[in-house]
Design an enzyme around this catalytic site. Structure first.
Site, short mmCIF file in Angstrom:
data_model
loop_
_atom_site.label_atom_id
_atom_site.label_comp_id
_atom_site.label_asym_id
_atom_site.label_seq_id
_atom_site.Cartn_x
_atom_site.Cartn_y
_atom_site.Cartn_z
N THR A 136 0.82 -1.22 0.00
CA THR A 136 0.00 0.00 0.00
C THR A 136 0.85 1.26 0.00
O THR A 136 1.99 1.25 0.50
CB THR A 136 -0.89 -0.01 1.26
OG1 THR A 136 -1.53 1.26 1.40
CG2 THR A 136 -0.09 -0.27 2.54
N ASP A 137 0.27 2.35 -0.48
CA ASP A 137 0.96 3.65 -0.40
C ASP A 137 0.98 4.20 1.02
O ASP A 137 1.71 5.14 1.32
CB ASP A 137 0.33 4.68 -1.36
CG ASP A 137 -1.13 4.99 -1.06
OD1 ASP A 137 -1.72 4.35 -0.15
OD2 ASP A 137 -1.69 5.87 -1.74
N GLU A 138 0.18 3.59 1.93
CA GLU A 138 0.13 4.11 3.31
C GLU A 138 1.45 3.93 4.04
O GLU A 138 1.68 4.56 5.07
CB GLU A 138 -1.01 3.44 4.09
CG GLU A 138 -2.36 3.75 3.51
CD GLU A 138 -3.51 3.66 4.50
OE1 GLU A 138 -3.27 3.57 5.70
OE2 GLU A 138 -4.65 3.69 4.03
N TYR A 161 -2.13 -0.42 11.01
CA TYR A 161 -2.22 -1.11 9.71
C TYR A 161 -1.01 -0.79 8.84
O TYR A 161 -0.32 -1.70 8.35
CB TYR A 161 -3.50 -0.70 8.97
CG TYR A 161 -3.46 -1.02 7.49
CD1 TYR A 161 -3.50 -2.34 7.04
CD2 TYR A 161 -3.35 0.01 6.53
CE1 TYR A 161 -3.44 -2.63 5.68
CE2 TYR A 161 -3.29 -0.29 5.18
CZ TYR A 161 -3.34 -1.60 4.75
OH TYR A 161 -3.27 -1.90 3.42
N LYS A 165 2.07 -3.18 7.43
CA LYS A 165 2.37 -3.38 6.00
C LYS A 165 3.82 -2.96 5.71
O LYS A 165 4.51 -3.59 4.92
CB LYS A 165 1.40 -2.58 5.12
CG LYS A 165 -0.02 -3.11 5.10
CD LYS A 165 -0.18 -4.51 4.51
CE LYS A 165 0.05 -4.55 3.02
NZ LYS A 165 -0.32 -5.91 2.46
P1 NAD Z 1 -9.60 -7.33 2.04
O1 NAD Z 1 -9.65 -7.02 3.50
O2 NAD Z 1 -10.81 -7.05 1.21
O3 NAD Z 1 -9.24 -8.87 1.82
C1 NAD Z 1 -8.23 -9.50 2.56
C2 NAD Z 1 -8.36 -11.01 2.34
O4 NAD Z 1 -7.33 -11.66 3.09
C3 NAD Z 1 -9.70 -11.58 2.84
O5 NAD Z 1 -10.24 -12.46 1.89
C4 NAD Z 1 -9.31 -12.31 4.12
O6 NAD Z 1 -10.15 -13.41 4.40
C5 NAD Z 1 -7.89 -12.75 3.79
N1 NAD Z 1 -7.08 -12.99 5.00
C6 NAD Z 1 -6.95 -12.18 6.08
N2 NAD Z 1 -6.13 -12.75 6.99
C7 NAD Z 1 -5.70 -13.93 6.46
C8 NAD Z 1 -4.83 -14.95 6.91
N3 NAD Z 1 -4.23 -14.89 8.10
N4 NAD Z 1 -4.61 -16.02 6.09
C9 NAD Z 1 -5.23 -16.11 4.89
N5 NAD Z 1 -6.08 -15.17 4.42
C10 NAD Z 1 -6.31 -14.08 5.20
O7 NAD Z 1 -8.34 -6.55 1.48
P2 NAD Z 1 -8.13 -5.85 0.05
O8 NAD Z 1 -8.66 -4.49 0.11
O9 NAD Z 1 -8.57 -6.79 -1.02
O10 NAD Z 1 -6.53 -5.75 0.06
C11 NAD Z 1 -5.73 -6.82 -0.43
C12 NAD Z 1 -4.26 -6.45 -0.28
O11 NAD Z 1 -4.00 -5.25 -1.00
C13 NAD Z 1 -3.86 -6.18 1.17
O12 NAD Z 1 -2.57 -6.72 1.36
C14 NAD Z 1 -3.83 -4.67 1.27
O13 NAD Z 1 -2.89 -4.24 2.22
C15 NAD Z 1 -3.42 -4.28 -0.14
N6 NAD Z 1 -3.90 -2.96 -0.61
C16 NAD Z 1 -5.22 -2.64 -0.52
C17 NAD Z 1 -5.64 -1.40 -1.02
C18 NAD Z 1 -7.10 -0.99 -0.98
O14 NAD Z 1 -7.41 0.16 -1.29
N7 NAD Z 1 -8.03 -1.86 -0.63
C19 NAD Z 1 -4.72 -0.54 -1.60
C20 NAD Z 1 -3.37 -0.91 -1.65
C21 NAD Z 1 -2.98 -2.14 -1.17
O1 DAU Z 2 -4.14 3.98 0.46
C1 DAU Z 2 -4.36 2.60 0.36
C2 DAU Z 2 -5.22 2.13 1.51
O2 DAU Z 2 -6.54 2.58 1.24
C3 DAU Z 2 -5.21 0.61 1.68
O3 DAU Z 2 -3.92 0.20 2.02
C4 DAU Z 2 -6.20 0.19 2.78
O4 DAU Z 2 -6.24 -1.22 2.86
C5 DAU Z 2 -7.57 0.70 2.38
O5 DAU Z 2 -8.51 0.39 3.39
C6 DAU Z 2 -7.52 2.22 2.18
O6 DAU Z 2 -7.26 2.89 3.44
P1 DAU Z 2 -8.03 4.22 3.87
O7 DAU Z 2 -7.97 4.38 5.32
O8 DAU Z 2 -7.59 5.37 3.02
O9 DAU Z 2 -9.53 3.81 3.37
P2 DAU Z 2 -10.96 4.05 4.03
O10 DAU Z 2 -11.96 3.70 2.98
O11 DAU Z 2 -11.08 3.40 5.36
O12 DAU Z 2 -10.99 5.62 4.24
C7 DAU Z 2 -10.80 6.52 3.15
C8 DAU Z 2 -10.84 7.93 3.71
O13 DAU Z 2 -12.18 8.22 4.12
C9 DAU Z 2 -9.98 8.13 4.93
O14 DAU Z 2 -9.43 9.44 4.90
C10 DAU Z 2 -10.95 8.01 6.11
C11 DAU Z 2 -12.24 8.54 5.52
N1 DAU Z 2 -13.48 7.96 6.03
C12 DAU Z 2 -13.60 6.59 6.04
C13 DAU Z 2 -14.75 5.99 6.51
C14 DAU Z 2 -14.88 4.47 6.54
C15 DAU Z 2 -14.52 8.76 6.46
O15 DAU Z 2 -14.44 10.01 6.44
N2 DAU Z 2 -15.67 8.18 6.90
C16 DAU Z 2 -15.82 6.81 6.97
O16 DAU Z 2 -16.89 6.33 7.42
#
Ligand code: NAD
Ligand code: DAU
Length: 360
Positions: A136-138, A161, A165
């Site tokens: 992630t970019d975080e 989180y 990562k």
């Molecule tokens: P998600 O939470 O939707 O899915 C995570 C999956 O991992 C789920 O299916 C869960 O059951 C599985 N899991 C969790 N713990 C586990 C374990 N111990 N063993 C096996 N499986 C397990 O997450 P996502 O949003 O699809 O993100 C996927 C990956 O991409 C993550 O590594 C996240 O850090 C990264 N990522 C997400 C975003 C985003 O915006 N969602 C952006 C950048 C990177």
């Molecule tokens: O940048 C990549 C990341 O983006 C991934 O690594 C994470 O897995 C993914 O969950 C996401 O993280 P964020 O914290 O940015 O996503 P989230 O959707 O939780 O929140 C997006 C923004 O919106 C953040 O600034 C918090 C805000 N927010 C979120 C929720 C759930 C609100 O204002 N209200 C809300 O109810």
């Protein structure tokens, strides 16, 4: 490299399921999905591939060393794409332990099982093997105005989180430097799209608005995220897996910097068009916007410089923010069964009836 069998962790999650649907539809790969099926894992996101003879599912925890060794030995993958993680920042604030367990210790366990397998491969398969860590970019932390995250930006994670990562990224890099293990790392910005679990901003706001519930904006809503449609992300992942240079990191992003308030306001405008029959008592969807307490340690801005992956591998996003958001809202409106089963918890009851819980 051409991967014939790809082992994917976390394939029942939001991005993992989009990746598997893409691989089955667009490539000839065999896909092994290893997922623990936490609350975030949903096999209903994989119904279109479930009957493919090129798809296999195994319910296991990546932190179970014996299970990882057994499955890797059994399926003999040409590549591993590691997505399994605890992914929600708010949950990491209220309960960080699972994030350390899966994101740090789980990644270590998987790396070790994969390294031992890779070391025993013949020279040709060893040279072709890849371990792709999806991150992630975080990890780069809060970004000042006017700057972009590049692959050289120093790590400064803010939340449990992002710290977990960052730790997993460091482990993966160390396994490359110390053991010569052939890794690739990608760091991506905020994804959105179909099958997104409704704890995250965009799906939560769509479903709350359609139900006439409050749209909770943390703080003043001026925090900026850089949004990427999930199908653009999975195309980038496959591009990096097949053409990326071993040991390299690639940032992935959509050049869509938006404040949270702008995102929610745009969603309300789209819903006015697509769902004009509002719940009782709602005049405008935007009237549901409610300012609530800010997230502790909230990062104010993320923005990705994606020029390396574009320049070196030729990837660029296909969706604009408006086209992707429109597709996303339509998907949530048209997939009421998926939405209802997530909202009611029925997707988890089905899993518990059909699969044993992992030993760990
Ligand atoms: P998600 O939470 O939707 O899915 C995570 C999956 O991992 C789920 O299916 C869960 O059951 C599985 N899991 C969790 N713990 C586990 C374990 N111990 N063993 C096996 N499986 C397990 O997450 P996502 O949003 O699809 O993100 C996927 C990956 O991409 C993550 O590594 C996240 O850090 C990264 N990522 C997400 C975003 C985003 O915006 N969602 C952006 C950048 C990177
Ligand atoms: O940048 C990549 C990341 O983006 C991934 O690594 C994470 O897995 C993914 O969950 C996401 O993280 P964020 O914290 O940015 O996503 P989230 O959707 O939780 O929140 C997006 C923004 O919106 C953040 O600034 C918090 C805000 N927010 C979120 C929720 C759930 C609100 O204002 N209200 C809300 O109810």
């Amino acid at each position: 490299m051409t991967a014939k069998t790809i082992l994917i962790t976390g394939g029942a999650g939001f991005i993992g399921s989009a990746l598997i649907r893409y691989l089955i539809a667009e490539t000839a790969c065999h896909v092994i999905n290893i997922d623990k099926l936490t609350y975030a894992g949903n096999l209903e996101s994989l119904t279109t591939v479930a009957n493919s003879e090129r798809y296999h599912f195994e319910r296991e925890d990546i932190g179970d060393a014996a299970a990882m060794t057994r499955l890797i030995d059994e399926y003999q993958p040409d590549a591993i794409m590691h997505l399994a993680a605890e992914s929600h920042v708010d949950r990491s604030i209220t309960g960080p332990a699972a994030f350390i367990e899966t994101n740090v210790k789980g990644t270590f366990t998987l790396l070790e099982a994969a390294r031992q397998y890779w070391e025993a491969l013949d020279k040709e398969r060893q040279a072709a093997f890849r371990f792709h860590h999806i991150s992630t970019d975080e990890v780069y932390g809060d970004l000042e105005p006017g700057r972009l995250f590049t692959e050289d930006t120093a790590y400064a994670p803010s939340s449990p989180y992002s710290a977990s990562k960052a730790a997993s990224d460091h482990l993966v890099r160390a396994w490359h430097r110390t053991y010569g293990f052939p890794v690739l790392i990608t760091n991506c910005s905020n994804n959105y799209g179909p099958n997104h679990f409704p704890e995250k901003l965009i799906p939560l706001m769509i479903l709350n608005a359609l139900a006439g519930k409050a749209l909770p904006i943390y703080g003043d809503g001026q925090q900026i995220r850089d949004w990427l449609y999930v199908e653009d992300h999975v195309r980038a992942l496959y591009c990096v897996l097949t053409t990326g240079q071993i040991g390299e990191t690639y940032n992935i992003g959509g050049h869509n910097e938006k404040t949270n308030l702008d995102v929610v306001t745009t969603l309300c405008e789209i819903l006015e068009q697509l769902a004009p029959n509002k719940p009782a008592g709602v005049t405008n969807y935007s009237d549901l916007i409610t300012y609530v307490a800010d997230r502790p340690g909230h990062d104010l801005r993320y923005a990705i410089d994606a020029s390396k992956i574009q320049r070196e591998l030729g990837w660029q996003p296909q969706e604009t923010f408006n086209s992707g958001l429109l597709k996303t809202v339509k998907w949530f409106i048209n997939n009421s069964t998926w939405v209802e089963n997530v909202s009611s918890g029925a997707y988890q009851q089905w899993i518990d009836q059909h699969y044993e819980a992992p030993a760990r």
